[in-house]
Motif scaffolding. Structure first.
Motif, PDB file in Angstrom:
ATOM      1  N   ALA A 159      -4.041   2.974   6.422  1.00 39.11           N
ATOM      2  CA  ALA A 159      -4.023   1.544   6.101  1.00 39.11           C
ATOM      3  C   ALA A 159      -5.005   1.268   4.970  1.00 39.11           C
ATOM      4  CB  ALA A 159      -4.380   0.726   7.339  1.00 39.11           C
ATOM      5  N   ILE A 160      -4.655   1.785   3.796  1.00 33.40           N
ATOM      6  CA  ILE A 160      -5.498   1.654   2.605  1.00 33.40           C
ATOM      7  C   ILE A 160      -4.636   1.046   1.499  1.00 33.40           C
ATOM      8  CG2 ILE A 160      -6.790   2.939   0.847  1.00 33.40           C
ATOM      9  CD1 ILE A 160      -7.488   4.986   2.986  1.00 33.40           C
ATOM     10  N   PRO A 161      -5.158   0.050   0.789  1.00 34.58           N
ATOM     11  CA  PRO A 161      -4.355  -0.593  -0.266  1.00 34.58           C
ATOM     12  C   PRO A 161      -3.947   0.396  -1.357  1.00 34.58           C
ATOM     13  CG  PRO A 161      -6.355  -1.860   0.220  1.00 34.58           C
ATOM     14  CD  PRO A 161      -6.490  -0.562   0.930  1.00 34.58           C
ATOM     15  N   ASP A 162      -2.847   0.096  -2.025  1.00 33.08           N
ATOM     16  CA  ASP A 162      -2.415   0.905  -3.162  1.00 33.08           C
ATOM     17  C   ASP A 162      -3.500   0.919  -4.236  1.00 33.08           C
ATOM     18  OD1 ASP A 162      -0.094   1.222  -1.815  1.00 33.08           O
ATOM     19  OD2 ASP A 162       1.177   0.136  -3.224  1.00 33.08           O
ATOM     20  N   GLY A 163      -3.634   2.070  -4.890  1.00 30.43           N
ATOM     21  CA  GLY A 163      -4.622   2.182  -5.947  1.00 30.43           C
ATOM     22  C   GLY A 163      -5.426   3.455  -5.817  1.00 30.43           C
ATOM     23  N   PRO A 164      -6.478   3.603  -6.622  1.00 32.01           N
ATOM     24  CA  PRO A 164      -7.274   4.836  -6.595  1.00 32.01           C
ATOM     25  C   PRO A 164      -8.076   4.969  -5.311  1.00 32.01           C
ATOM     26  CG  PRO A 164      -8.285   3.205  -8.038  1.00 32.01           C
ATOM     27  CD  PRO A 164      -6.957   2.648  -7.635  1.00 32.01           C
ATOM     28  N   ALA A 165      -8.253   6.206  -4.872  1.00 33.02           N
ATOM     29  CA  ALA A 165      -9.030   6.512  -3.674  1.00 33.02           C
ATOM     30  C   ALA A 165      -9.577   7.925  -3.820  1.00 33.02           C
ATOM     31  CB  ALA A 165      -8.172   6.391  -2.417  1.00 33.02           C
ATOM     32  N   THR A 166     -10.399   8.324  -2.869  1.00 31.83           N
ATOM     33  CA  THR A 166     -10.966   9.675  -2.870  1.00 31.83           C
ATOM     34  C   THR A 166     -10.636  10.360  -1.553  1.00 31.83           C
ATOM     35  OG1 THR A 166     -12.801   8.973  -4.283  1.00 31.83           O
ATOM     36  CG2 THR A 166     -13.055  11.062  -3.121  1.00 31.83           C
TER      37      THR A 166
END
Length: 365
Positions: A266-273
């Motif tokens: 449940a993490i918004p679209d876009g950059p992540a690590t």
């Protein structure tokens, strides 16, 4: 009965050492304070023991305000890394010390002290050492004597500060199992400080991970190991491989990585690590993959595989040696993580510490 720490803060000059600690420790719990040097673990332990006082916050045991009580009134058992035994006293006299210096009205008679010391010597399996001096004991034997001295006063809370840090690896492992048995047999509420993750995860009912004077995460050992709540906890617990990914519809994507084994997040679209442990990455030969093996190192049972792509992304994997027989330096490989933790850019997955103390029942819910 529970030990409740609320909004505890401590500064040494301009330096904040504890920054709003909230924690509740239930009766019979064994709690590990885990973190790097300078995280505030020992300062927190010293405040609980009555050897230091906070600048703000509260500390109570079973509803009694311990900040209004001296160290002696709290009836705390203390065990230090370097034993702090009296070199001129025998093992028997070291264990009896806390009882023999009690005020006369609270002091057992000589026969009562001898009986309690004798029972502790048998319980700790050091009966044959009763008349020896500390210099005649091994490190592990000295630590048992130190624990016996702390237990002799029947403490309400037992505090251990890096209790096995001065011992070699095999003795530490043996004493860890022994200490867990002692804790379960006596039912004493126990808090111990360590920077050794294996020690914390093997011994504790709950692990409290500290960093820079704050609680980063508290929970059951498996919960923290599998689901670190912040990037600091992830790195501290061995998720040392960090890969930039893009989140789309709850799925992580990255060139050259097969991330299908990771569940939706449940993490918004876009950059992540994406944070990974080397042991959770499977390198698979694939002539079309962008990663190439740059180095293979054997540690005996394991192979450490270094892989790099043309963009300079470098990833280390660790696999059983028998599973890497077909891998060669220069070979193109796809990398398949089997588990990992993902954090949005600049974000965390959970609040660091609750605003109010958390009970054992609530924490385990």
């Amino acid at each position: 009965m529970s030990l409740v720490i609320s909004h505890l803060a401590r500064r040494f000059g301009p330096t904040p050492v504890l920054r709003g600690i909230d924690l509740a420790v239930e009766q019979r719990e064994l709690i590990a304070l885990l973190g790097p040097s300078g995280s505030g673990k020992t300062t927190l332990l010293r405040i609980i023991a009555g050897l230091d006082w906070p600048d703000a916050g509260g500390l109570s045991f079973d509803g009694d305000d311990w900040l209004a009580r001296s160290a002696g009134e709290r009836r705390i058992g203390l065990v230090f890394q370097h034993y702090a035994l009296f070199p001129h006293m025998t093992v028997r006299d070291n264990i009896a010390f806390g009882l023999s210096v009690r005020p006369r009205g609270n002091r057992p008679d000589r026969a009562g002290i001898a009986d309690r010391v004798g029972r502790l010597l048998r319980f700790l399996q050091i009966e044959g050492l009763a008349d020896r001096y500390p210099a005649e004991l091994s490190g592990g034997q000295r630590q048992r004597v130190a624990l016996g001295r702390a237990m002799a006063i029947e403490p309400r809370v037992l505090l251990l500060d890096e209790p096995f840090g001065a011992l070699d690896a095999q003795v530490r492992r043996d004493l860890r199992r022994w200490l867990r048995g002692v804790h379960d047999s006596t039912g004493t509420t126990t808090i111990f400080v360590t920077h050794d993750q294996e020690e914390a995860f093997e011994l504790a009912d709950r692990v409290v991970v500290m960093n820079a004077g704050m609680i980063e995460q508290a929970g059951r050992p498996d919960e923290i190991y599998d689901h670190p709540a912040t990037p600091f906890v992830a790195r501290f617990l061995g998720l040392t491989v960090e890969v930039p990914v893009a989140m789309r519809a709850g799925r992580a994507e990255a060139a050259g990585l097969d991330l299908t084994a990771l569940p939706r997040r449940a993490i918004p679209d876009g950059p992540a690590t994406l944070f990974l442990r080397p042991a959770d990455i499977q390198p698979l030969p694939d002539p079309a993959a962008p990663f190439r093996v740059t180095e293979i190192v054997s540690t005996g049972a394991l192979l450490r595989i270094m892989a790099r792509d043309d963009a300079g992304c470098r990833i280390e994997a660790e696999i059983p040696r028998r599973d890497g027989r077909d891998l060669r330096e220069g070979q193109p490989v796809a990398l398949r993580p089997v588990t990992g933790q993902i954090f949005p850019a600049g974000g965390t997955l959970a609040a660091r510490a609750p605003a109010t103390p958390v009970t054992l029942k609530e924490a385990f819910a």
